[in-house]
Design a protein around this motif. Sequence first.
Motif, PDB file in Angstrom:
ATOM      1  N   LEU A  25       0.836  -1.201   0.000  1.00 64.58           N
ATOM      2  CA  LEU A  25       0.000   0.000   0.000  1.00 64.58           C
ATOM      3  C   LEU A  25       0.867   1.245   0.000  1.00 64.58           C
ATOM      4  CD1 LEU A  25      -2.775   1.373   0.239  1.00 64.58           C
ATOM      5  CD2 LEU A  25      -2.585   1.127   2.724  1.00 64.58           C
ATOM      6  N   LEU A  26       1.909   1.250   0.834  1.00 66.30           N
ATOM      7  CA  LEU A  26       2.796   2.411   0.913  1.00 66.30           C
ATOM      8  C   LEU A  26       3.480   2.666  -0.422  1.00 66.30           C
ATOM      9  CD1 LEU A  26       4.316   4.580   2.562  1.00 66.30           C
ATOM     10  CD2 LEU A  26       5.975   2.806   3.164  1.00 66.30           C
ATOM     11  N   LEU A  27       3.999   1.608  -1.045  1.00 67.73           N
ATOM     12  CA  LEU A  27       4.721   1.772  -2.310  1.00 67.73           C
ATOM     13  C   LEU A  27       3.796   2.255  -3.422  1.00 67.73           C
ATOM     14  CD1 LEU A  27       7.021  -1.401  -2.225  1.00 67.73           C
ATOM     15  CD2 LEU A  27       7.699   0.985  -1.897  1.00 67.73           C
ATOM     16  N   VAL A  28       2.587   1.694  -3.495  1.00 67.68           N
ATOM     17  CA  VAL A  28       1.656   2.082  -4.561  1.00 67.68           C
ATOM     18  C   VAL A  28       1.211   3.535  -4.402  1.00 67.68           C
ATOM     19  CG1 VAL A  28      -0.645   1.678  -5.517  1.00 67.68           C
ATOM     20  CG2 VAL A  28       0.847  -0.263  -5.022  1.00 67.68           C
ATOM     21  N   VAL A  29       0.808   3.922  -3.182  1.00 67.67           N
ATOM     22  CA  VAL A  29       0.322   5.286  -2.963  1.00 67.67           C
ATOM     23  C   VAL A  29       1.438   6.299  -3.152  1.00 67.67           C
ATOM     24  CG1 VAL A  29      -0.643   6.869  -1.249  1.00 67.67           C
ATOM     25  CG2 VAL A  29      -1.534   4.544  -1.426  1.00 67.67           C
ATOM     26  N   LEU A  30       2.598   6.026  -2.586  1.00 68.21           N
ATOM     27  CA  LEU A  30       3.714   6.965  -2.702  1.00 68.21           C
ATOM     28  C   LEU A  30       4.187   7.074  -4.150  1.00 68.21           C
ATOM     29  CD1 LEU A  30       5.580   8.800  -1.073  1.00 68.21           C
ATOM     30  CD2 LEU A  30       7.102   6.851  -0.722  1.00 68.21           C
ATOM     31  N   GLY A  31       4.303   5.918  -4.819  1.00 67.04           N
ATOM     32  CA  GLY A  31       4.727   5.954  -6.216  1.00 67.04           C
ATOM     33  C   GLY A  31       3.731   6.672  -7.105  1.00 67.04           C
ATOM     34  N   LEU A  32       2.423   6.403  -6.903  1.00 67.65           N
ATOM     35  CA  LEU A  32       1.392   7.071  -7.700  1.00 67.65           C
ATOM     36  C   LEU A  32       1.409   8.571  -7.468  1.00 67.65           C
ATOM     37  CD1 LEU A  32      -1.132   6.854  -9.528  1.00 67.65           C
ATOM     38  CD2 LEU A  32      -2.487   6.537  -7.440  1.00 67.65           C
ATOM     39  N   ALA A  81      -8.407   2.646   1.931  1.00 69.22           N
ATOM     40  CA  ALA A  81      -7.145   3.022   1.289  1.00 69.22           C
ATOM     41  C   ALA A  81      -6.630   4.342   1.842  1.00 69.22           C
ATOM     42  CB  ALA A  81      -7.328   3.121  -0.226  1.00 69.22           C
ATOM     43  N   ALA A  82      -7.544   5.332   2.009  1.00 70.69           N
ATOM     44  CA  ALA A  82      -7.142   6.624   2.538  1.00 70.69           C
ATOM     45  C   ALA A  82      -6.695   6.510   3.992  1.00 70.69           C
ATOM     46  CB  ALA A  82      -8.302   7.613   2.419  1.00 70.69           C
ATOM     47  N   GLU A  83      -7.432   5.737   4.782  1.00 68.87           N
ATOM     48  CA  GLU A  83      -7.074   5.585   6.197  1.00 68.87           C
ATOM     49  C   GLU A  83      -5.724   4.885   6.353  1.00 68.87           C
ATOM     50  OE1 GLU A  83     -10.250   3.575   8.114  1.00 68.87           O
ATOM     51  OE2 GLU A  83     -11.737   5.141   7.699  1.00 68.87           O
ATOM     52  N   GLY A  84      -5.534   3.818   5.573  1.00 67.37           N
ATOM     53  CA  GLY A  84      -4.266   3.099   5.649  1.00 67.37           C
ATOM     54  C   GLY A  84      -3.094   3.938   5.184  1.00 67.37           C
ATOM     55  N   ALA A  85      -3.289   4.674   4.073  1.00 66.46           N
ATOM     56  CA  ALA A  85      -2.219   5.529   3.562  1.00 66.46           C
ATOM     57  C   ALA A  85      -1.896   6.644   4.546  1.00 66.46           C
ATOM     58  CB  ALA A  85      -2.632   6.115   2.210  1.00 66.46           C
ATOM     59  N   HIS A  86      -2.926   7.197   5.189  1.00 64.16           N
ATOM     60  CA  HIS A  86      -2.714   8.269   6.161  1.00 64.16           C
ATOM     61  C   HIS A  86      -1.847   7.779   7.316  1.00 64.16           C
ATOM     62  CE1 HIS A  86      -3.560  11.333   9.191  1.00 64.16           C
ATOM     63  NE2 HIS A  86      -3.982  12.101   8.213  1.00 64.16           N
ATOM     64  N   THR A  87      -2.133   6.592   7.808  1.00 68.44           N
ATOM     65  CA  THR A  87      -1.364   6.035   8.928  1.00 68.44           C
ATOM     66  C   THR A  87       0.081   5.767   8.526  1.00 68.44           C
ATOM     67  OG1 THR A  87      -3.374   4.988   9.795  1.00 68.44           O
ATOM     68  CG2 THR A  87      -1.263   4.164  10.593  1.00 68.44           C
TER      69      THR A  87
END
Length: 409
Positions: free
Chosen positions: A217-224, A254-260
């Motif tokens: 999740l971290l890699l996908v959100v940060l990369g995007l 997705a937003a909650e997980g990425a925020h954390t």
Amino acid sequence: MHSAVLLIEFGSIILALGLLGRFAGRFRISPIPLYLLAGLAFGEGGLLPLGASEEFVATGAEIGVILLLLMLGLEYSASDLVSNLKAHYPAGLVDGALNALPGAVAALLLGWGPVAAVVLAGVTWISSSGVIAKVLGDLGRVGNRETPVILSVLVLEDLAMAVYLPIVTALVAGAGLAAGSLTLAIALGAAGLVLFLAVRYGRVISRFVSSDDPEKLLLVVLGLTILVAGVAQQLQVSAAVGAFLVGIALSGEAAEGAHTLLSPLRDLFAAIFFVFFGLHTDPASIPPVLLPALALAAVTAATKIATGYWAARRAGISVKGRWRAGGALVARGEFSIVIAGLAVTAGIEPSLGPLATAYVLILVVVGPLTARYTEPLALWWSRRRAARREPEQEPVERTEAPAQTSVGD
């Protein structure tokens, strides 16, 4: 040898920021002014000027801006933004008129020209969402009736940034009217498209990004986010706007997980960003602009209080809540520095960076104080004025009515 010096310098910066953050937390103040002061100390003319790590710090600072805007976008869903825009847009208009105008006028009076006026208008307009959210939590006001009004004003400011930042980016780049209009059209079109997709297909997008594995999740959100920010910058639209739109498009788990997952990274790179801004400000350049910064801070603190009071009154909040709303909006911080940083990088006006630094340092310290004390001071002043208006009442002598005699007396 060069890499060893880079590691030593960068490690020293991170360690210093950690200690400053701990110090700020102990005294329950925002660490932003301490980070700016650290940048002044590490920059040219400071106590410990950097050499090898400055380019690395510049890259980290750019990532910091992207993460700041991404996390801001994650706070709101597209439907929340649309409903806030419909319900509270008059407060946003009043906010912009009262708080952007003093900055523009100040720049023109200082003889800095129209481009610097547009930049300084943004510096004085945008409140610090991060500082205000922390202050509301510290004061235990998150559940107060005026808090949704405060948040609505902040949301509208954040939405306005999606339009404002491309304008500033085009102006500081020296783009002509046609190129600037094209940049703005692209930014508005992208913002509108993202909002439409987020409202209609937000769940699909979030499902695509979401993952039970935190690493993925971290890699996908940060990369995007970095990819979209880079494409936005390539199109002459601010990278920060691209990151903000990615945050809006994500919702739910997705937003909650990425925020954390991204919060620690955001805090790290945002701190580096403030240091980087301080690096480009010579401490000796601040004293000449200190008086204009103080005057501008006093004026715009008053206009922010007036904005919050008006917005809360329009929402039917009591007098006490109106003053609390006004006092809470005074703090400026990260986004004022982001806006000023665009002009400093482009070399628009040498004194703009020092003025913005001094201005933010003043209001990021004063903001928590106005949030705490505006209401009691306003009520004390109102009671005092009411007491002065009341005429002094002299004691009225009572005269006994003459005794009535009966017929038989």
